[in-house]
Enzyme design. Sequence first.
Site, PDB file in Angstrom:
ATOM      1  NE  ARG A  42     -21.671 -24.044  12.006  1.00 53.03           N
ATOM      2  CZ  ARG A  42     -21.635 -23.055  11.114  1.00 53.03           C
ATOM      3  NH1 ARG A  42     -21.597 -21.795  11.520  1.00 53.03           N
ATOM      4  NH2 ARG A  42     -21.678 -23.317   9.833  1.00 53.03           N
ATOM      5  CD  GLU A  89     -29.504 -30.409   8.739  1.00 50.71           C
ATOM      6  OE1 GLU A  89     -30.158 -31.365   9.178  1.00 50.71           O
ATOM      7  OE2 GLU A  89     -29.402 -30.136   7.528  1.00 50.71           O
ATOM      8  CG  ASN A 127     -22.734 -30.589   3.475  1.00 54.01           C
ATOM      9  OD1 ASN A 127     -22.675 -30.293   4.656  1.00 54.01           O
ATOM     10  ND2 ASN A 127     -23.866 -30.559   2.809  1.00 54.01           N
ATOM     11  NE  ARG A 145     -22.597 -34.310   7.338  1.00 56.78           N
ATOM     12  CZ  ARG A 145     -21.567 -33.919   8.072  1.00 56.78           C
ATOM     13  NH1 ARG A 145     -21.128 -32.679   7.951  1.00 56.78           N
ATOM     14  NH2 ARG A 145     -20.982 -34.741   8.898  1.00 56.78           N
TER      15      ARG A 145
END
Length: 308
Positions: A100, A98, A132, A56
């Site tokens: 958060r 990532e 993801n 992502r």
Amino acid sequence: MGKTFAKKAERSSLFLSPPTHRADERSMDVSARTQPLRSARIIDIKKINPDPNQPRKTFDQESLESLAESISELDGIIDPITVEHIEHNDCYRIISGERRYRASKMVGLMELPCIVKEVNDDNRFLMQFIANLQREDIQPLEEAAGIRQLVETYAYRQLRVAKLLNKSKSYISQVLGLERLEEPAREIIRNTSIPKEAQIQASRETDPAKQRDILIEASKDGHTIRQIRKNRGLQNRKCQKGKNAAVRKEDSSTKETEIFIDWTWEPPDKAFSVSIKFFSAQNHSNRMDLCKKALNAAIAGMDQQKAP
């Protein structure tokens, strides 16, 4: 705020440390049946880094701000993020969470609860990829890139990827087809909210201009993929009619401007033949008149030859 959250987490989370006080027999029984998760840590956020190779790449700013507001109200995140320890840098690299992590930095958290795992490259990528894909807002182009990496780097067949993601093989093929989109089309997707179905439809076109047209039409309010296909069909039929009319016009023009230089005729019994050869090219539209004039002139010449 960070210190307050860390103290609360240390006091209330069994995964951080075993209970030190047993208020009654019930708490003793629960403690006896559970064990602390030694891989859980409260880690300084400065020592946590995103993984540059994770599938992502983009995060919606509005969604991040909403998450940051929730974290601020709760004075921390509910679920720990998953990280791995990088010994030579004495830091931690994010495996999952990532989003958060980014939102926590936005509100100024100093520490985060983390689950520390030891993983190899294959497992790390799979964990990131599946985490993801479980989110609905992942960009289709990033999904395609992730599947491509599974296929090319980790030797996954499309059928295996489909089973892993609980998708059909045709779905995997369609998503992989998004990589056929040219850069102008990708730019539209990056800057506009385009349904995945419309992106797939555009990827079936080899002409970059047609890809762009489909995506622009899909970005208009209320335009469904069915309407786009219908409109494209009408446009194609109009185009075809225009081409056919041009061909007919060209054929007609060709016949009108076609030239000839000789003409030969013979009767059905082929007892003789009559040939007329012109010394210069003649217009096809005047062919009959020219031949009649030539024959009449030839007959008149023969009559003159017979006269004494």
